[in-house]
Write a protein that holds these residues in place. Structure first.
Motif, PDB file in Angstrom:
ATOM      1  N   ALA A 259      36.072  29.202  37.914  1.00  0.00           N
ATOM      2  CA  ALA A 259      36.662  30.186  37.003  1.00  0.00           C
ATOM      3  C   ALA A 259      35.652  30.610  35.939  1.00  0.00           C
ATOM      4  CB  ALA A 259      37.914  29.616  36.352  1.00  0.00           C
ATOM      5  N   GLY A 264      37.234  34.102  35.554  1.00  0.00           N
ATOM      6  CA  GLY A 264      38.665  33.950  35.803  1.00  0.00           C
ATOM      7  C   GLY A 264      39.058  33.496  37.190  1.00  0.00           C
ATOM      8  N   ASP A 267      38.064  36.169  44.169  1.00  0.00           N
ATOM      9  CA  ASP A 267      39.022  37.039  44.852  1.00  0.00           C
ATOM     10  C   ASP A 267      39.580  36.372  46.106  1.00  0.00           C
ATOM     11  OD1 ASP A 267      38.613  39.428  43.144  1.00  0.00           O
ATOM     12  OD2 ASP A 267      36.591  39.370  43.990  1.00  0.00           O
ATOM     13  N   ARG A 287      41.698  34.050  41.536  1.00  0.00           N
ATOM     14  CA  ARG A 287      42.107  34.874  40.394  1.00  0.00           C
ATOM     15  C   ARG A 287      43.627  34.953  40.316  1.00  0.00           C
ATOM     16  NH1 ARG A 287      39.827  40.677  40.860  1.00  0.00           N
ATOM     17  NH2 ARG A 287      40.779  40.829  38.787  1.00  0.00           N
ATOM     18  N   GLY A 291      44.246  36.859  43.660  1.00  0.00           N
ATOM     19  CA  GLY A 291      43.466  35.991  44.540  1.00  0.00           C
ATOM     20  C   GLY A 291      44.203  35.565  45.801  1.00  0.00           C
ATOM     21  N   ARG A 315      49.135  34.605  43.164  1.00  0.00           N
ATOM     22  CA  ARG A 315      48.145  34.177  44.150  1.00  0.00           C
ATOM     23  C   ARG A 315      48.805  34.062  45.518  1.00  0.00           C
ATOM     24  NH1 ARG A 315      47.349  31.257  39.481  1.00  0.00           N
ATOM     25  NH2 ARG A 315      45.243  31.326  38.564  1.00  0.00           N
TER      26      ARG A 315
END
Length: 379
Positions: A259, A264, A267, A287, A291, A315
């Motif tokens: 991160a 952060g 992908d 992410r 993500g 996610r």
């Protein structure tokens, strides 16, 4: 051939019980029945899934033993059974761990590569009639994934077989039966990696390196290779990795490390080991809201624990089987891509051994000294 319609005696690596070394035995391989093909295996990759199944089957799959493992083979058709129209003796072929019957609801759906043909039998290692075509010392020996490529000869269903071009080197394209196809397709098909995206690949065995290659082919701008064995990083660079992270070098969770590296989270993340703790870490490395984490590694002995907040915040967690490729139609195209230098295979092979060294191949794998060992059968 003179063996058509007759039992063939040959060598095979037999797993008599889970968790124990394989034993080289003389086995008997019966002629193919309807919609079956008997193959002379020329070469087979040694996949981590073989070892995982061997070591994790003490309870759930004990009844499947004795068994001939191996599911990453390539060979030549020796004979065909009744009602087989797509194959002839002499054809070069790759047996497929996932069939494509072309008729079930899944085969007819473009959203999945799953096929229901004999799925229960495949899980047990038996053909559609509930038996195996291999026997040893008077006992039926089941065929892992209904393939059993750790045998000099084997019998497979015609819907679990891909005919490939005649000039393809079997000792290389055998890897397209599982590992390379799975990782490569995990990025291209299952995750649909986007150009310019950031990816993290956990585990740099053959499947993980193939995933790195798939991320590069999809146009990812940053591919972070994650492994506790730093000796694998140079090989990952060959396949397209741009960054390298060894979790042992950090005193914080790997998800936090990634991160911080990516503002952060990544992908797309891929777990290519078969470890549920790493699966969770891979998901948490994605992410928020955008993500996608794809589970590529195989295990049945454990359950993954996921904090619901990681899914509630958008996610995506999903899995892949054979990289999302519809097997019969896709594997020959992958062979063609390799022959046209659009796909790497040679770079995966670090060792080549004869069948009687099969246990040494597993040792090389577990010690981290190999990426892929190919077993070449006697001529």
């Amino acid at each position: 051939m003179g063996t058509q319609g007759k039992i063939i005696k040959c060598k095979a690596a037999v797993a008599w019980e889970p968790g124990k070394p394989l034993s080289i035995e003389e086995v008997e391989v019966a002629p193919p029945q309807a919609h079956e093909v008997r193959i002379k295996i020329v070469a087979t990759g040694v996949c981590h899934t073989d070892l995982t199944f061997l070591n994790e089957s003490k309870e759930k799959h004990r009844s499947s033993f004795p068994m001939v493992l191996g599911h990453e083979g390539a060979g030549i058709v020796e004979s065909v059974g009744p009602e087989v129209s797509e194959f002839s003796p002499g054809d070069k072929v790759i047996p497929l761990l996932l069939p494509q019957c072309g008729e079930c609801e899944y085969c007819l759906n473009p959203r999945t590569n799953f096929c229901t043909h004999n799925w229960v039998g495949i899980m047990k290692g038996t053909m559609a009639d509930g038996t195996s075509r291999i026997s040893c010392k008077g006992k039926q020996v089941n065929q892992f994934m209904c393939l059993a490529s750790f045998s000099e000869y084997t019998v497979v269903a015609d819907v679990s077989l891909a005919k490939i071009q005649e000039d393809a080197p079997l000792e290389k394209v055998c890897l397209l039966g599982c590992g390379v196809s799975t990782g490569y397709g995990a990025a291209l098909n299952s995750a649909s990696v986007q150009p310019g995206s950031t990816c993290a690949v956990f585990g740099l065995w053959g499947v993980g390196l193939a995933t790195v290659m798939g991320c590069q082919a999809a146009g990812a701008s940053r591919i972070i290779a994650v492994d506790v064995n730093k000796d694998k990083f140079p090989k990952a660079k060959v396949f397209g990795a741009t960054d390298f992270v060894n979790p042992k070098d950090h005193d914080k969770p790997i998800s936090q490390v990634l991160a911080e590296m990516t503002n952060g989270g990544v992908d797309f993340s891929f777990e290519c080991i078969g470890n549920v703790e790493v699966m969770r870490a891979a998901l948490e490395s994605c992410r928020m809201a955008l993500g996608t984490c794809v589970v590529v590694g195989y295990t049945e002995a454990q359950e993954i624990a996921v904090a619901p907040i990681h899914l509630l915040m958008g996610r995506t967690l999903k899995g892949t089987y054979l990289g999302g490729w519809k097997s019969v139609e896709s594997v020959p195209k992958l062979v063609s891509d390799y022959m046209n230098k659009k796909l790497k295979l040679d770079e995966f092979v670090t060792h080549t051994l004869p069948l009687d060294k099969i246990n040494e191949a597993f040792d090389l794998m577990t010690s981290g000294k190999s990426i892929r060992t190919v077993i070449k059968m006697a001529e």
